[in-house]
Design an enzyme around this catalytic site. Structure first.
Site, mmCIF file in Angstrom:
data_model
loop_
_atom_site.group_PDB
_atom_site.id
_atom_site.type_symbol
_atom_site.label_atom_id
_atom_site.label_comp_id
_atom_site.label_asym_id
_atom_site.label_seq_id
_atom_site.Cartn_x
_atom_site.Cartn_y
_atom_site.Cartn_z
ATOM 1 N N LYS A 150 11.104 20.629 16.172
ATOM 2 C CA LYS A 150 9.728 21.103 16.237
ATOM 3 C C LYS A 150 8.847 20.162 15.444
ATOM 4 O O LYS A 150 9.271 19.606 14.416
ATOM 5 C CB LYS A 150 9.600 22.526 15.660
ATOM 6 C CG LYS A 150 8.162 23.032 15.601
ATOM 7 C CD LYS A 150 8.045 24.417 14.994
ATOM 8 C CE LYS A 150 6.569 24.805 14.917
ATOM 9 N NZ LYS A 150 6.361 26.161 14.370
ATOM 10 N N GLU A 216 -2.186 33.831 7.681
ATOM 11 C CA GLU A 216 -0.783 33.626 7.314
ATOM 12 C C GLU A 216 -0.549 33.595 5.801
ATOM 13 O O GLU A 216 -1.062 32.739 5.092
ATOM 14 C CB GLU A 216 -0.258 32.323 7.926
ATOM 15 C CG GLU A 216 1.227 32.103 7.686
ATOM 16 C CD GLU A 216 1.802 30.967 8.503
ATOM 17 O OE1 GLU A 216 3.019 30.729 8.416
ATOM 18 O OE2 GLU A 216 1.034 30.304 9.226
ATOM 19 N N GLU A 260 10.266 28.770 18.959
ATOM 20 C CA GLU A 260 9.435 28.140 17.925
ATOM 21 C C GLU A 260 9.382 29.020 16.680
ATOM 22 O O GLU A 260 9.492 28.536 15.546
ATOM 23 C CB GLU A 260 8.033 27.902 18.469
ATOM 24 C CG GLU A 260 7.074 27.306 17.454
ATOM 25 C CD GLU A 260 5.625 27.310 17.917
ATOM 26 O OE1 GLU A 260 4.741 27.156 17.055
ATOM 27 O OE2 GLU A 260 5.380 27.477 19.128
#
Length: 417
Positions: A150, A216, A260
């Site tokens: 990733k 987040e 992901e």
């Protein structure tokens, strides 16, 4: 008289106090931070740490700074500020002269003033949209060789507006639409740039502010209790309720986005496990949302082995997670340096606080802008894995840019973002 107020339990203060702190924020303030658990407003600078250090070295210097600051006038000192993405750049971490605290903003009313009209004088995308799509294709090619699992590839929008940006107004609008997230404004001390003046005028110094509304949480610590809430896997919201639900369900069942997300959760869990006697990781992600985006989220909770492990130490052990960098980290960093034609600065860094007891909260610096005078740099990134499509990732970053665009009073059409 200088006072230092520690973060209270949310039940100790009514939500209106948090709204008052938001009202008191000004461009001269050192730091503002509103989270689901507390609201902080800092003024002035008593001590500052700017060394470009990371990991245990930075956490150790913060601990030493807090210990040196502790005394009769500062019985419970606190460090606030931001750490950049790049480990060769200095952090902006300070011990403020005063700090006021309250519970979360919650449903408190946010006072908004009528806006003066604003227009864009100049706009530059770095990279240009087609170049970003090509960068996504290059990154996917790297993953096809097995070199990467990733990588997060970002874009920057540079704007010069018709008038100076009203930071108070921007912060209030971000807070109004970010009740469950992390709204922040960090004065980037000792980092003034030059503001282009009218033709013939001498450029003047302009202070910089990192301002944003992140969904987040990187990590929080309260006593022995630790929480991390990594996000990875995103989809743009729709104004149509039925289409919005369809997009949310599609994200939740997407194999590509679940893959992901799993990469990020596994890395966060591995980084926290050495510090925790217990760690709970949900088996599957859940959905969370902002005004513009849906995200996959996993709330990881744990109990520390040792109270000497501060929130700063935990944050530096985690930062950067694959949610903003990639995996493996060093190869992802190398790909970012090769494919991104700009310095991220504090974008995808962390912003938050840590007190002398080690408690604190650190949010990931996304959905943010670096603002100085009439100029602003807006950022957005997308996590790429095998199967990522350049046009879809371009659309995702465009949707993410609208969080700050809306806060600035700009209607960013798709062709602009």
């Amino acid at each position: 008289m200088t006072t230092t107020l520690f973060v209270p339990d949310a039940a100790e203060r009514p939500a209106s106090n948090a709204a008052q702190l938001l009202e008191q924020y000004s461009p001269e303030s050192s730091f503002f931070f509103a989270s689901p658990t507390c609201t902080l407003l800092a003024q002035g600078v008593r001590e500052m740490k700017l060394e470009p250090e990371r990991g245990d070295r930075l956490a150790g210097r913060v601990a030493a700074l807090l210990a040196a600051s502790e005394g009769a006038r500062y019985p419970r000192p606190i460090v606030v500020g931001a750490v950049p993405f790049n480990n060769t750049s200095p952090a902006r971490l300070i011990v403020p002269r005063t700090i006021q605290s309250a519970g979360p903003l919650g449903a408190a009313a946010v006072a908004l003033r009528p806006r003066a009209p604003v227009s864009i004088r100049t706009l530059r995308m770095i990279p240009e949209p087609r170049d970003y799509v090509r960068g996504v294709e290059q990154a996917v090619s790297l993953m096809q060789t097995g070199a990467l699992c990733k990588v997060v590839l970002s874009r920057m929008m540079e704007l010069v507006l018709s008038r100076p940006i009203d930071l108070q107004d921007v912060l209030r609008r971000l807070a109004q639409h970010n009740r469950s997230g992390y709204t922040f404004a960090a004065n980037l001390w000792e980092s003034a740039e030059r503001e282009p003046g009218p033709e013939g005028d001498t450029p003047t110094a302009r202070p910089r502010t990192l301002i944003g509304a992140s969904p987040e949480l990187l990590v929080s610590r309260s006593g022995l209790q630790v929480v991390a809430n990594p996000l990875a896997g995103s989809a743009a919201r729709s104004p149509d309720p039925e289409e919005d639900r369809r997009r949310a369900n599609a994200l939740l069942t997407s194999r590509k986005d679940r893959h992901e997300h799993a990469i990020v959760v596994e890395a966060v869990t591995a980084a926290l496990r050495p510090f925790c006697r217990r760690l709970h990781v949900p088996e599957a992600p859940s959905l969370t949302h902002t005004a513009t985006m849906w995200h996959l989220a996993t709330r990881v909770t744990g109990e520390l082995d040792d109270l000497s492990i501060s929130s700063m130490k935990l944050a530096m052990a985690l930062h950067p997670t694959p949610a903003v960098c990639g995996y493996p980290a060093e190869r992802a960093r190398a790909a970012i340096e090769s494919l991104e034609p700009f310095d991220r600065g504090f974008f995808t860094g962390i912003v938050g606080w840590c007190d002398a007891a080690g408690d604190g909260e650190w949010a990931v610096a996304i959905r943010c802008a670096d603002i100085a005078g009439r100029s602003a740099r807006l950022y957005a990134g997308a996590g790429l894995v095998l199967g990522s499509d350049g046009d879809m990732e371009l659309a995702e970053t465009s949707a993410k840019l609208r969080t700050m665009g809306n806060a600035l009073g700009l209607d960013l059409a798709p062709e602009m973002a």
